[in-house]
Design an enzyme around this catalytic site. Structure first.
Site, PDB file in Angstrom:
ATOM      1  N   THR A 160       0.847  -1.202   0.000  1.00  0.00           N
ATOM      2  CA  THR A 160       0.000   0.000   0.000  1.00  0.00           C
ATOM      3  C   THR A 160       0.883   1.254   0.000  1.00  0.00           C
ATOM      4  OG1 THR A 160      -1.818  -1.105   1.104  1.00  0.00           O
ATOM      5  CG2 THR A 160      -1.603   1.239   1.568  1.00  0.00           C
ATOM      6  N   THR A 186      -0.285   1.439   6.863  1.00  0.00           N
ATOM      7  CA  THR A 186      -0.276   0.249   6.009  1.00  0.00           C
ATOM      8  C   THR A 186      -0.239  -0.958   6.933  1.00  0.00           C
ATOM      9  OG1 THR A 186       0.861  -0.892   4.206  1.00  0.00           O
ATOM     10  CG2 THR A 186       2.265   0.281   5.770  1.00  0.00           C
ATOM     11  N   GLY A 187      -0.533  -2.137   6.371  1.00  0.00           N
ATOM     12  CA  GLY A 187      -0.540  -3.355   7.186  1.00  0.00           C
ATOM     13  C   GLY A 187      -1.848  -4.097   7.008  1.00  0.00           C
ATOM     14  N   VAL A 188      -2.213  -4.897   8.000  1.00  0.00           N
ATOM     15  CA  VAL A 188      -3.455  -5.681   7.905  1.00  0.00           C
ATOM     16  C   VAL A 188      -4.631  -4.777   8.287  1.00  0.00           C
ATOM     17  CG1 VAL A 188      -4.705  -7.668   8.816  1.00  0.00           C
ATOM     18  CG2 VAL A 188      -2.236  -7.833   8.387  1.00  0.00           C
ATOM     19  N   GLY A 189      -5.498  -4.525   7.314  1.00  0.00           N
ATOM     20  CA  GLY A 189      -6.582  -3.563   7.505  1.00  0.00           C
ATOM     21  C   GLY A 189      -7.451  -3.874   8.713  1.00  0.00           C
ATOM     22  N   ARG A 239     -14.315  -6.946   0.206  1.00  0.00           N
ATOM     23  CA  ARG A 239     -13.800  -6.711   1.571  1.00  0.00           C
ATOM     24  C   ARG A 239     -13.332  -5.244   1.656  1.00  0.00           C
ATOM     25  NH1 ARG A 239      -8.184  -5.320   2.692  1.00  0.00           N
ATOM     26  NH2 ARG A 239      -7.844  -5.646   4.909  1.00  0.00           N
ATOM     27  N   VAL A 240     -13.597  -4.593   2.779  1.00  0.00           N
ATOM     28  CA  VAL A 240     -13.251  -3.170   2.916  1.00  0.00           C
ATOM     29  C   VAL A 240     -11.899  -3.012   3.618  1.00  0.00           C
ATOM     30  CG1 VAL A 240     -13.947  -0.976   3.958  1.00  0.00           C
ATOM     31  CG2 VAL A 240     -15.651  -2.427   2.848  1.00  0.00           C
ATOM     32  N   SER A 241     -10.998  -2.301   2.966  1.00  0.00           N
ATOM     33  CA  SER A 241      -9.665  -2.017   3.512  1.00  0.00           C
ATOM     34  C   SER A 241      -9.740  -0.866   4.524  1.00  0.00           C
ATOM     35  CB  SER A 241      -8.784  -1.627   2.332  1.00  0.00           C
ATOM     36  OG  SER A 241      -7.739  -0.825   2.749  1.00  0.00           O
ATOM     37  N   ASP A 242      -8.732  -0.771   5.376  1.00  0.00           N
ATOM     38  CA  ASP A 242      -8.657   0.373   6.308  1.00  0.00           C
ATOM     39  C   ASP A 242      -8.299   1.675   5.592  1.00  0.00           C
ATOM     40  OD1 ASP A 242      -5.975  -0.956   5.958  1.00  0.00           O
ATOM     41  OD2 ASP A 242      -5.371   0.930   6.871  1.00  0.00           O
TER      42      ASP A 242
HETATM   43  N1  ASP Z   1      -3.918  -1.939   4.701  1.00  0.00           N
HETATM   44  C1  ASP Z   1      -4.210  -2.554   3.432  1.00  0.00           C
HETATM   45  C2  ASP Z   1      -5.448  -3.394   3.546  1.00  0.00           C
HETATM   46  O1  ASP Z   1      -5.639  -4.056   4.542  1.00  0.00           O
HETATM   47  C3  ASP Z   1      -3.110  -3.434   2.918  1.00  0.00           C
HETATM   48  C4  ASP Z   1      -1.725  -2.885   3.026  1.00  0.00           C
HETATM   49  O2  ASP Z   1      -1.479  -1.917   3.715  1.00  0.00           O
HETATM   50  O3  ASP Z   1      -0.834  -3.457   2.393  1.00  0.00           O
HETATM   51  O4  ASP Z   1      -6.198  -3.432   2.609  1.00  0.00           O
END
Ligand code: ASP
Length: 280
Positions: free
Chosen positions: A155, A204-207, A183-186
């Protein structure tokens, strides 16, 4: 004037030196262009310009080169927050658009400022965003080989502080890859992208972890209540540890403090604060 950007996390498959160098070079070039732009534009205009450059670069999981969802479609999410007016705008799961951050920019002057799916796409077309297929050969072959089930990569985001003291944040993503369609991202929520007059944060990371922790909004609120940016990030990341949350942030405060941190190695980032700095 200060500018910081991120390009998400390295995936396990891309931690080789060649990819690392390519990402360092790309981030250095883009943050330098962004900083040049900031000299003659405000923070809001600059974060849009800079994130659009990141979206156009195939090395990152946003715009061109985005990950593919489990039904074979790319759905993009991006958001923008103006710290001066405290207006947030964004698109969620929009298809066939080159620069979702520019659609978010168009939406910021409307009453209805976050659109999803078909509604977002119709709005984009009406505002002159032409059809664009962001699937690259690389992403297609990863999808076909079902290799990109591992997430946490790519991201993009940007936070800028302009010479009038205004802050803005922008974030754009192709999501986790292989997720349930829609699915909805953060990234297009206040958990993943937030700014006010005191601080701006892009995540960034796991939404799902970022939404559970309300990361960006929480850090900005803490700075508003008197924490330094570093203290606010560190406290928020301690809370993330309670459930082994996976996240990275870049941020700037109105006092000019510039900071980045991640829960797991390694978020890729670059900043421009008189001098250029790139992750190493
Ligand atoms: N945060 C993003 C999501 O979960 C993915 C990412 O940051 O790589 O969609």
């Amino acid at each position: 004037m200060k500018l910081i950007i991120h390009g998400g996390f390295f995936s396990e498959s891309s931690t080789n030196q060649e990819t690392k160098k390519a990402k360092q070079d790309a981030l250095a070039e883009i943050v330098t262009l962004g900083y040049e732009y900031l000299k003659t534009h405000n923070a809001l205009e600059t974060v849009v310009y800079t994130v659009a450059l990141l979206e156009d670069n195939e090395l990152f999981n946003a715009g061109m080169g985005s990950q593919i969802q489990s039904d074979g479609k790319v759905r993009l999410s991006a958001s923008l927050m103006d710290g001066k007016t405290e207006k947030f705008s964004g698109v969620i799961n929009v298809e066939d658009i080159k620069n979702p951050i520019e659609v978010a920019k168009d939406l910021i002057s409307y009453d209805d400022r976050v659109l999803s799916g078909e509604g977002a796409q119709n709005f984009a077309r009406k505002n002159g965003h032409a059809f664009f297929n962001p699937i690259t050969a690389q992403r297609q072959s990863e999808y076909e080989a079902k290799l990109n089930q591992s997430n946490n990569k790519g991201t993009v985001g940007c936070v800028a502080l302009d010479d009038e003291g205004n802050l803005a944040a922008a974030t754009s993503t192709g999501g986790k890859g292989f997720e349930i369609p829609c699915r909805v991202s953060d990234s297009a929520t206040a958990a993943g992208n937030y700014a006010n007059q005191h601080a701006g944060i892009s995540c960034t990371g796991v939404g799902e972890d970022i939404v559970s922790n309300a990361t960006a909004a929480k850090i900005v609120t803490r700075v508003t209540d008197g924490f330094s940016l570093k203290e606010a990030c560190d406290k928020t990341f301690t809370e993330l540890k309670a459930f082994d949350g996976f996240a990275g942030v870049v941020g700037i405060s109105s006092t000019g403090e510039i900071y980045h941190c991640d829960s797991h190695p390694y978020m890729v980032w670059a900043s421009f604060d008189v001098n250029l700095q790139v992750f190493s």
